[in-house]
Design a protein around this motif. Structure first.
Motif, PDB file in Angstrom:
ATOM      1  N   GLU A  26       0.835  -1.204   0.000  1.00 60.16           N
ATOM      2  CA  GLU A  26       0.000   0.000   0.000  1.00 60.16           C
ATOM      3  C   GLU A  26       0.871   1.255   0.000  1.00 60.16           C
ATOM      4  OE1 GLU A  26      -3.374   2.356  -0.202  1.00 60.16           O
ATOM      5  OE2 GLU A  26      -3.021   0.250  -0.667  1.00 60.16           O
ATOM      6  N   ARG A  27       1.952   1.228   0.751  1.00 61.16           N
ATOM      7  CA  ARG A  27       2.878   2.367   0.778  1.00 61.16           C
ATOM      8  C   ARG A  27       3.459   2.611  -0.617  1.00 61.16           C
ATOM      9  NH1 ARG A  27       5.629   5.189   4.723  1.00 61.16           N
ATOM     10  NH2 ARG A  27       7.684   5.939   4.148  1.00 61.16           N
ATOM     11  N   LYS A  28       3.804   1.537  -1.315  1.00 59.71           N
ATOM     12  CA  LYS A  28       4.340   1.668  -2.681  1.00 59.71           C
ATOM     13  C   LYS A  28       3.290   2.284  -3.606  1.00 59.71           C
ATOM     14  CE  LYS A  28       7.591  -2.221  -2.495  1.00 59.71           C
ATOM     15  NZ  LYS A  28       7.873  -3.575  -3.003  1.00 59.71           N
ATOM     16  N   ARG A  29       2.026   1.851  -3.482  1.00 58.83           N
ATOM     17  CA  ARG A  29       0.958   2.404  -4.325  1.00 58.83           C
ATOM     18  C   ARG A  29       0.750   3.895  -4.039  1.00 58.83           C
ATOM     19  NH1 ARG A  29      -1.314  -2.900  -3.817  1.00 58.83           N
ATOM     20  NH2 ARG A  29      -2.356  -2.398  -1.859  1.00 58.83           N
ATOM     21  N   ILE A  30       0.789   4.238  -2.766  1.00 59.79           N
ATOM     22  CA  ILE A  30       0.605   5.644  -2.394  1.00 59.79           C
ATOM     23  C   ILE A  30       1.733   6.490  -2.977  1.00 59.79           C
ATOM     24  CG2 ILE A  30       0.662   7.261  -0.436  1.00 59.79           C
ATOM     25  CD1 ILE A  30      -0.831   5.071   1.187  1.00 59.79           C
ATOM     26  N   ILE A  31       2.954   6.011  -2.836  1.00 59.09           N
ATOM     27  CA  ILE A  31       4.109   6.751  -3.371  1.00 59.09           C
ATOM     28  C   ILE A  31       3.983   6.906  -4.884  1.00 59.09           C
ATOM     29  CG2 ILE A  31       6.602   6.603  -3.772  1.00 59.09           C
ATOM     30  CD1 ILE A  31       6.813   5.362  -0.925  1.00 59.09           C
ATOM     31  N   ARG A  88       1.217   6.952  -6.642  1.00 56.76           N
ATOM     32  CA  ARG A  88       0.166   7.922  -6.942  1.00 56.76           C
ATOM     33  C   ARG A  88       0.636   9.357  -6.685  1.00 56.76           C
ATOM     34  NH1 ARG A  88      -4.406   6.057  -3.423  1.00 56.76           N
ATOM     35  NH2 ARG A  88      -3.468   4.031  -3.243  1.00 56.76           N
ATOM     36  N   LEU A  89       1.376   9.521  -5.581  1.00 51.14           N
ATOM     37  CA  LEU A  89       1.866  10.862  -5.285  1.00 51.14           C
ATOM     38  C   LEU A  89       2.854  11.333  -6.344  1.00 51.14           C
ATOM     39  CD1 LEU A  89       2.339  10.579  -1.407  1.00 51.14           C
ATOM     40  CD2 LEU A  89       0.530  11.811  -2.635  1.00 51.14           C
ATOM     41  N   LYS A  90       3.717  10.416  -6.826  1.00 51.21           N
ATOM     42  CA  LYS A  90       4.676  10.779  -7.877  1.00 51.21           C
ATOM     43  C   LYS A  90       3.942  11.109  -9.178  1.00 51.21           C
ATOM     44  CE  LYS A  90       8.889   8.480  -6.397  1.00 51.21           C
ATOM     45  NZ  LYS A  90       9.941   7.526  -6.736  1.00 51.21           N
ATOM     46  N   GLY A 129       1.137  12.338  -9.382  1.00 46.46           N
ATOM     47  CA  GLY A 129       0.473  13.616  -9.151  1.00 46.46           C
ATOM     48  C   GLY A 129       1.444  14.790  -9.168  1.00 46.46           C
ATOM     49  N   GLY A 130       2.737  14.498  -9.379  1.00 47.95           N
ATOM     50  CA  GLY A 130       3.703  15.567  -9.517  1.00 47.95           C
ATOM     51  C   GLY A 130       4.536  15.862  -8.276  1.00 47.95           C
ATOM     52  N   MET A 131       4.396  15.106  -7.219  1.00 51.26           N
ATOM     53  CA  MET A 131       5.190  15.376  -6.017  1.00 51.26           C
ATOM     54  C   MET A 131       6.616  14.855  -6.188  1.00 51.26           C
ATOM     55  SD  MET A 131       2.625  14.687  -2.785  1.00 51.26           S
ATOM     56  CE  MET A 131       3.637  15.539  -1.596  1.00 51.26           C
ATOM     57  N   THR A 132       7.533  15.580  -5.583  1.00 50.96           N
ATOM     58  CA  THR A 132       8.935  15.164  -5.634  1.00 50.96           C
ATOM     59  C   THR A 132       9.200  14.135  -4.529  1.00 50.96           C
ATOM     60  OG1 THR A 132       9.678  16.837  -4.074  1.00 50.96           O
ATOM     61  CG2 THR A 132       9.615  17.479  -6.407  1.00 50.96           C
ATOM     62  N   ASP A 133      10.342  13.454  -4.647  1.00 52.38           N
ATOM     63  CA  ASP A 133      10.722  12.475  -3.621  1.00 52.38           C
ATOM     64  C   ASP A 133      10.855  13.135  -2.259  1.00 52.38           C
ATOM     65  OD1 ASP A 133      10.751  10.403  -5.450  1.00 52.38           O
ATOM     66  OD2 ASP A 133      12.919  10.459  -5.777  1.00 52.38           O
ATOM     67  N   SER A 188       8.834  13.782   3.108  1.00 55.58           N
ATOM     68  CA  SER A 188       8.400  14.663   4.199  1.00 55.58           C
ATOM     69  C   SER A 188       6.974  14.342   4.616  1.00 55.58           C
ATOM     70  CB  SER A 188       8.509  16.120   3.732  1.00 55.58           C
ATOM     71  OG  SER A 188       7.980  16.981   4.704  1.00 55.58           O
ATOM     72  N   LEU A 189       6.118  14.084   3.635  1.00 58.61           N
ATOM     73  CA  LEU A 189       4.715  13.774   3.901  1.00 58.61           C
ATOM     74  C   LEU A 189       4.548  12.437   4.631  1.00 58.61           C
ATOM     75  CD1 LEU A 189       1.715  14.526   3.418  1.00 58.61           C
ATOM     76  CD2 LEU A 189       1.876  13.188   1.312  1.00 58.61           C
ATOM     77  N   LEU A 190       5.282  11.419   4.178  1.00 64.66           N
ATOM     78  CA  LEU A 190       5.152  10.094   4.758  1.00 64.66           C
ATOM     79  C   LEU A 190       6.046   9.875   5.968  1.00 64.66           C
ATOM     80  CD1 LEU A 190       4.880   7.939   1.529  1.00 64.66           C
ATOM     81  CD2 LEU A 190       3.043   8.781   2.983  1.00 64.66           C
TER      82      LEU A 190
END
Length: 92
Positions: A68-73, A75-77, A79-83, A88-90
């Protein structure tokens, strides 16, 4: 003489009866111990199964969390979020 013969026969019968009772007691003890060993063995199997199931569930939960953590990461990537933002978020 007859009294002595009867007395000896009765003694012999008594001794045989005591020996038979002793055998029966030994057999009962043997059966009791065997039954206890069987119950202990079965109990050990039941406990091993429970422990295996608990370990399997814990392992499955850990794998599920990781996936689930991999899927969230991902999706966030997408969506344009940087590593750095994702980290920082997680909190990792």
């Amino acid at each position: 003489m007859t009294f002595d013969i009867i007395s000896e026969e009765r003694k012999s019968e008594s001794v045989n009866a005591i020996l038979e009772m002793s055998k029966d007691e030994k057999m009962r003890e043997y059966i009791r111990q065997r039954n206890k060993a069987e119950r202990d063995y079965e109990s050990g199997l039941i406990n091993a199964r429970r422990q295996g199931r608990a370990e399997g569930k814990a392992e499955g939960r850990a794998e599920g969390i990781t996936e689930e953590r991999k899927r969230i990461i991902a999706r966030l990537k997408s969506g344009g979020m940087t590593d750095e933002e994702i980290s920082s978020l997680l909190g990792s």
